[in-house]
Scaffold this motif. Structure first.
Motif, short mmCIF file in Angstrom:
data_model
loop_
_atom_site.label_atom_id
_atom_site.label_comp_id
_atom_site.label_asym_id
_atom_site.label_seq_id
_atom_site.Cartn_x
_atom_site.Cartn_y
_atom_site.Cartn_z
N GLN A 60 -24.54 43.08 75.65
CA GLN A 60 -25.81 43.71 75.99
C GLN A 60 -25.76 45.23 75.84
OE1 GLN A 60 -27.01 42.25 79.90
NE2 GLN A 60 -26.24 40.22 79.36
N ASP A 94 -41.20 36.67 69.94
CA ASP A 94 -40.95 38.04 70.35
C ASP A 94 -42.00 38.46 71.38
OD1 ASP A 94 -39.13 40.08 70.05
OD2 ASP A 94 -40.41 41.23 68.70
N GLN A 149 -38.55 41.96 72.96
CA GLN A 149 -37.62 41.11 73.71
C GLN A 149 -37.80 39.67 73.22
OE1 GLN A 149 -35.23 41.82 75.92
NE2 GLN A 149 -35.64 44.00 75.75
N SER A 173 -37.47 35.79 73.08
CA SER A 173 -37.39 34.83 74.17
C SER A 173 -37.35 33.42 73.60
CB SER A 173 -38.60 34.98 75.10
OG SER A 173 -38.53 34.05 76.18
N ASN A 177 -34.72 34.62 78.48
CA ASN A 177 -34.45 35.88 77.81
C ASN A 177 -33.26 35.73 76.87
OD1 ASN A 177 -33.36 38.63 77.34
ND2 ASN A 177 -34.92 39.26 78.81
N ARG A 180 -31.39 37.83 75.53
CA ARG A 180 -30.30 38.79 75.68
C ARG A 180 -29.56 38.65 77.01
NH1 ARG A 180 -29.63 42.76 72.29
NH2 ARG A 180 -28.73 44.15 73.88
#
Length: 556
Positions: A306, A367, A372, A374, A396, A398
């Motif tokens: 991350q 997106d 972000q 998903s 999520n 990430r």
């Protein structure tokens, strides 16, 4: 111990040591066996019993088959064995190994049944504990709609490149340097000789956010020392297993570019043990393996991934883990609750079905606002006749953090019904014969869930139109340009007639004129619209019209 037995043990010990060295040197080949031995209860039982038995018999001195009592006992163990073979100690040992394997399989199979059920139950509990309920849907990234479906991207992309020694590998979803989403491909060697001696030659990115003049960027001037499509010790999977043996790489590679340099990322799946009520395991996220062109592999923890500048904006959490969590939610009310015969199926959910030919599968990758990505999964109530949505889960990509929206008994259409509405809205199109509806993707517009599908010809050479179906009202809107798709996703009022211009009329019997222009602005036709009329103009390709006419002729 006599001299013969000592010589036997020495010889077997030496061969056993050589075998261990070979297994270590070629350990990537044995990775599935050893990983399952450690993290799969059923495999642990089977391989432990089998390998210990084989090792014991390997070192055990040869049987004295001349002894009458031994011969009698062996005959009972191997009744179907030919009498001549009974004189061979090796054959006797192989027979014993066969018996052990069968017994181990039975024990492992019996234990695996409850262990698998508890695995699903524990994973469902973990997911619900991690999940956070949300009151409204998250905002979409209107600039990053998934407009180009994978089959069309594959066809157009492969038709636009010319590599004699290379081919494009399996595509996946990655973020381009400018923030757009793309279908990404490894440019890997093609043919046995090239797979043995040539190297992966960079990556290729195909923009998925546009219908017209889609950008295809080939970063094919960087040779990967290890990579996709390369055989033996030069293969990426071989080296990933050597670099971190106690992880699984269930996801396809994510090919992307950072500062003009191509990379590949591999989300890593691990497992953890739970000892109660019986020993079982559940999947975990172990981080990301980042592969550099020079062959360097950075094994990053979730936190390190991350924080990585190179991986900024890319997907990190394994899609495999997301799918496993979502499929386990049918067990959140307990194991008995979901059993077919005695279960009450209270509050039970299951992943919504996608019709055959949809071309994608859940979880969907979309997106959200702030770039972000998903993983989105639509869940419907348990039952063969239920197709309305019960919950929509977002994970999520990430962080792996799940959130979910509950419909609270509100009737929301699922992807199967939405695709049916797209077809029913246009009976002139030769569905199945000439055109398909593909890749339904959930999108959120003004806090409403819409299903975004694409209409493509059967040869996957183009995108005819993008169709949005409201999951609550069943309203369908067909759009044929990137601009109007982006406007629609941004919540702006969109005229489905798009490029149709209108002009006022001085004739009191004519309300206005619909003016049809070509790309240069030249007026092709003016269509009068009388007061009270509410015309709807749909853009349909000539191929669709011909297909519809042929369909009507054949059925008429």
């Amino acid at each position: 111990m006599n001299q013969v037995n000592k010589r036997h043990l020495a010889t077997r010990g030496l061969l056993f040591a050589v075998a261990l060295v070979l297994v270590y040197l070629f350990r990537p080949l044995f990775h599935p066996i050893f990983y399952d031995m450690i993290y799969s209860p059923g495999a642990f039982i089977f391989w432990t019993i089998t390998l210990l038995s084989v090792t014991f018999l390997w070192f055990l001195p040869p049987f004295d088959v001349t002894d009458s009592r031994t011969s009698s006992a062996l005959a009972e163990l191997s009744e179907d064995t030919d009498k001549d073979q009974m004189n061979s100690s090796a054959v006797v040992k192989l027979s014993l190994v066969g018996i052990v394997v069968i017994v181990a399989l039975i024990i492992a199979g019996v234990y695996a049944v409850p262990a698998n059920e508890f695995e699903e139950r524990t994973l469902a509990q973990q997911t619900m504990n991690e999940g956070e309920a949300i009151e409204s849907f998250p905002e979409m990234n209107a600039d990053n709609a998934r407009i180009a479906p994978k089959p069309v991207a594959d066809t157009q992309t492969r038709g636009s490149v010319s590599y004699r020694q290379y081919r494009l590998g399996t595509s996946d979803i990655a973020r381009m340097p400018d923030g757009r989403l793309a279908w990404s491909y490894p440019i890997q060697p093609d043919g046995t000789r090239n797979m043995l001696f040539e190297n992966q030659q960079g990556v290729l990115l195909s923009d998925m956010t546009s219908m017209e003049d889609r950008e295809i960027s080939a970063f094919d001037d960087t040779s990967f020392e290890i990579g996709e499509g390369m055989l033996l010790h030069r293969n990426s999977e071989w080296n990933l297993r050597k670099s971190d043996f106690w992880a699984k790489y269930q996801d396809d590679a994510i090919e992307f570019v950072h500062d003009g340099k191509p990379y590949m990322a591999y989300p890593k799946t691990g497992h953890e043990w739970h000892l109660t009520p019986i020993p079982h395991t559940t999947p975990t996220w172990e981080g990301v393996a980042l592969l550099h062109p020079d062959g360097t592999i950075d094994q990053l923890s979730p936190e390190e991934a991350q924080e990585s500048e190179i991986l900024d904006g890319q997907r990190l959490y394994p899609l495999y883990n997301a799918e496993r969590k979502m499929s386990s939610l049918g067990y959140r009310e307990g194991i008995i609750n979901q059993l077919g015969t005695i279960g009450s199926h209270k509050e039970e959910v299951e992943i919504a079905d996608l019709p055959s030919g949809a071309g994608n599968q859940q979880p969907f990758v979309i997106d959200l606002e702030g770039e972000q990505m998903s993983y989105v999964t639509a869940l419907e109530p348990y039952g063969a006749d239920t197709r309305g949505l019960d919950e929509v889960w977002f994970i999520n990509s990430r962080t792996g953090q799940p959130t979910f929206f509950e419909s609270n008994k509100q009737t929301l259409l699922g992807p199967e019904r939405a695709m049916g509405l797209v077809r029913s809205e246009d009976s002139r199109t030769g569905w199945g014969d000439n055109f398909f509806v593909v890749e339904p993707i959930p999108v959120i517009v003004d806090d409403e869930l819409w299903w975004h599908s694409k209409v493509v010809p059967t040869d996957n050479t183009d995108i005819t139109r993008n169709v949005f179906v409201n999951s609550e009202t069943e309203e369908a809107i067909a759009l044929t340009s990137t601009e109007t798709v982006e406007q629609f996703l941004a919540g702006e009022t969109v005229d489905p007639n798009e490029t149709v211009e209108t002009e006022p009329s001085e004739d009191e019997n004519i309300d206005y004129y619909i003016v049809i222009q070509d790309d240069d602005g030249t007026v092709i036709e003016r269509i009068p619209v009388k007061p009270g009329e509410d015309p709807s103009v749909n853009f349909v390709s000539s191929d669709e019209i011909k297909a519809g006419e042929q369909n009507e002729t054949s059925t008429g």
